[in-house]
Write an enzyme that holds these catalytic residues in place. Sequence first.
Site, PDB file in Angstrom:
ATOM      1  N   GLU A 405       0.710  -1.303  -0.123  1.00  0.00           N
ATOM      2  CA  GLU A 405      -0.104   0.205  -0.034  1.00  0.00           C
ATOM      3  C   GLU A 405       0.996   1.211  -0.037  1.00  0.00           C
ATOM      4  OE1 GLU A 405      -0.914  -2.603   1.623  1.00  0.00           O
ATOM      5  OE2 GLU A 405      -2.835  -3.148   0.967  1.00  0.00           O
ATOM      6  N   PHE A 428      -9.730  -2.984   0.830  1.00  0.00           N
ATOM      7  CA  PHE A 428     -10.635  -2.459   2.060  1.00  0.00           C
ATOM      8  C   PHE A 428     -10.138  -1.156   2.402  1.00  0.00           C
ATOM      9  CE2 PHE A 428     -11.707  -6.780   1.136  1.00  0.00           C
ATOM     10  CZ  PHE A 428     -13.071  -7.056   1.873  1.00  0.00           C
ATOM     11  N   ALA A 429     -10.984  -0.362   2.684  1.00  0.00           N
ATOM     12  CA  ALA A 429     -10.646   1.053   3.577  1.00  0.00           C
ATOM     13  C   ALA A 429      -9.599   0.830   4.476  1.00  0.00           C
ATOM     14  CB  ALA A 429     -11.537   1.739   3.966  1.00  0.00           C
ATOM     15  N   PHE A 431      -7.299  -1.105   5.054  1.00  0.00           N
ATOM     16  CA  PHE A 431      -5.829  -1.293   4.611  1.00  0.00           C
ATOM     17  C   PHE A 431      -5.070  -0.081   4.515  1.00  0.00           C
ATOM     18  CE2 PHE A 431      -7.733  -5.692   3.190  1.00  0.00           C
ATOM     19  CZ  PHE A 431      -7.399  -6.098   4.609  1.00  0.00           C
ATOM     20  N   HIS A 472     -12.273  -5.379   8.496  1.00  0.00           N
ATOM     21  CA  HIS A 472     -12.873  -5.154   7.157  1.00  0.00           C
ATOM     22  C   HIS A 472     -14.201  -4.495   7.141  1.00  0.00           C
ATOM     23  CE1 HIS A 472     -10.286  -8.705   6.352  1.00  0.00           C
ATOM     24  NE2 HIS A 472     -10.099  -8.392   5.006  1.00  0.00           N
TER      25      HIS A 472
END
Length: 666
Positions: A405, A428-429, A431, A472
Amino acid sequence: MSTLPKRLITYDKKNLDDHTLLDLYRNMLKPRMIEEKMLILLRQGKVSKWFSGIGQEAISVGVTMAMQKEEYILPMHRNLGVFTTREIPLNRLFSQWQGKANGFTKGRDRSFHFGTQEFNIVGMISHLGPQLGVADGIALASLLQHKEQVTAVFTGEGGTSEGDFHEALNVASVWQLPVLFCVENNGYGLSTPSKEQYFCKDLADRGKGYGMESFIIDGNNIIEVYTIIKKLTASIRKRPRPILIEFKTFRMRGHEEASGTKYVPQELMDQWAKKDPLENFENFLKEQGILTEEQDAQYKEEIQLEINTHLKSAFDEEPIVPNVETELGDVYKSFDFKAVVPNSETEELRLIDAISEGLRQSMEKHADLVIMGQDIAEYGGVFKITEGFVDVFGKERVRNTPICESAIIETAMGLSIAGMKAVVEMQFADFVTSGFNPVVNYLAKSHYRWNQQADVVIRMPCGGGVAAGPFHSQTNEAWFTKTPGLKVVYPAFPYDAKGLLAAAIEDPNPVLFFEHKALYRSIRQHVPINYFTLPLGKASLLREGSDVTIISYGAGVHWAMDTLDKNTHIKADLIDLRSLQPLDKEAIFTSVKKTGRAIILQEDSLFGGIASDISALIMECCFEQLDAPVKRVASLETPIPFVDQLENQYLAKGQFEKALIDLLSY
Ligand SMILES: Cc1ncc(C[n+]2csc(CCOP(=O)(O)OP(=O)(O)O)c2C)c(N)n1
C-alpha cells in the site's frame, strides 16, 4: 588544500577528457565551499538546521552529472551536490534555508525538504523512505510515455530498514521500472552504526532478493561513480529496469550540525579523512597536470564570489510577512471546476455499478489516468468494480499491484509529479493504514510545501453491517478529515457516487473516496448513462421539514430515511453531506437556523469523529437559533465486532430513532 596527505584513492581516468574531469572537480568543490560557509553561518545562528554532506560529494555530483537534465532526481538531506550540479541559483537555495519567500517553500518547510519542477528535483519528506516509492511513480510515467528516461533516488543505509524501501524495490522490480536506487552507506544513521541497522554483509545483496541487478561502488571515487552510473543509466534507458547501487562512503560530520560525533571511533574518522573525495581528486588532477594551481585558485575565487553575492541577496530579502489567506490559499491547488451536466437518458444502477461506470468513463476521458490496486486487473477487484477494464484499457493502465500500500500510494504521487492522474483502489478502506504515511504526509502536504499537486484519488470500500469484523468494516474517514490538504468524499447514492467520482478524478487534489460496502448492492437509483460531474463540497437536502435537521452521510443517510419512513409525523430536513472535506457548512447552518434543532448521525465511533466538529460548528454559528442542545449519534467506543448481534449493538443505527424522538421532546 595543497598540503594533502598521501592519496588513498586510486583513479583511472578511463577515456574522460580534461574538461569533464575539471567539471567533476568544480562541481564537488562548490557544495564543499557552500557547506564550509554554512557551518560558519550556523554557528552565528544565521541559518537553520543543517545536514552535512561533506565527504559524500562524489556521490551527489557523480550521479547528477551522469543523468540527463530532464530526468528526475530524488535526493535526501545530504545531497547538496545534486542541487548545485543541477545549477539551482544559489540565492534561491539560501532563501530556502533562511525561510524566505524566494526559496522553494515560502518558509513552510526547511532545509532540503522541497522539490522543483524547473530543475526536475523532488526533495524528501522527513520520513526518508517514501522518496523511493515516489521514484517508482515517476519512472512508471516515463515508461508509459515511452520517454527512455531514468529516475534516480537516494536513501541512506538507515532508510533501507524502512518498509518503504522494500516495497519500492519490490514494485520497481515486478514492474521493471527504470529506477536507479542509490544507497549512500555512510556508516551511521544518526548515532546508529550499520551493524545495528542491518545484518547482511552488503546492502547491495538485497538486490538479489528482488531479482534486481546491484553494484557496490566506492562512493568517494568521483570517476568511479560518474563512469559506472553513466554506463548504467544509458543501459537502463535502452532496457528499462531497476538497479540498486550501494555507495560505500562515510559521514564525516555529526548527524546534523552541532550534534557532534562522540559516538564515532576516532580511528574511523582518521581513516576516512584520508579518503576525502575532494582532496584526493584535487591532488590527482594536479599530479596529472590537468588542474593547475592558478586554475584551482580561480575556481575557488569564482565560487566564493558567487556564494557571497547570492548570500547577500538572500540576507537582503525581506522576511516573510504572515498572511492567513495566503497560507490557506495554498493548501489545495485551485482549479476551475466546470460541472458536466447530466443530460442523457438514465438507467437503473446499483451503487457498485455507478462507481464502476463513473470510473470507466473517467478512464475514457483521461488518457493519462492509471488505476492501481490489488487484484483489480483480470480478477476485476474483490468487489468487481473494475471487471472487464483490462480488456478495454489494457494492463498498462489497469495495474494489479503487489501488497504494497505505501509504495503504491507513493507511486501514485510520482505519477502526479510526472503530470499523470492516478486512482488507487484500497482493497478495503481498513488497509489504508499500511499506506497511511504517504497519504497524510506526502499527498496532503505537497501542494502547501512546494506547490506540487497530488492528483490522486484513493477509493475506500468501507463500512459495517457486513459481519466482517474489526479489519474489514471500519469507516475511517475521521483519520483524514482532520488533515489539511486532503479532500474526503462519501456518497450514499449511485447518482452522487458516479458524478462525484468523476469530479474527484478531475480535481488535481488528493481525494479519499469512501464507498460503503453495505450499500454497494442494496441501493439502486436511476443514473444518467453519460459522463457527468457533481461539485465536491455540496450537500444534498433529501427531505424537507421544520421540526429538526438531521445531518448524515454514507449508510447513516439510509438509516435516517428508514427512521423517518417509520415515523411519518416527524418533519425533518435531512442533509446528506456527500463530501466531508470540503464541508457544506452553509447547507447545515441554513437548515439549523430554520429548524432550531440538529442531530448528527455518524457510523464511526463517537469520539473525534466529524459529528463532533459539526456539532461544534453549529454551536458556534447557530447558538441563538437553537431550541435544544445539538445531539450526536454514533457507534460504540469499541472496535467494530464481527458477529451479527454484537455488530448490531455496536452500530449507531439502533440508537438513532430514540435519540431523535428524545431531541424532539426536549
Ligand atoms: C520515519 C523516520 N524515522 C526517524 C527519523 C529520524 N531520522 C532522521 S535522519 C535519521 C537517520 C537516517 O540515517 P540514514 O538513512 O543512514 O541517512 P544519513 O543521515 O546517514 O545520511 C533518522 C533516524 C525520520 N526522519 N523518519
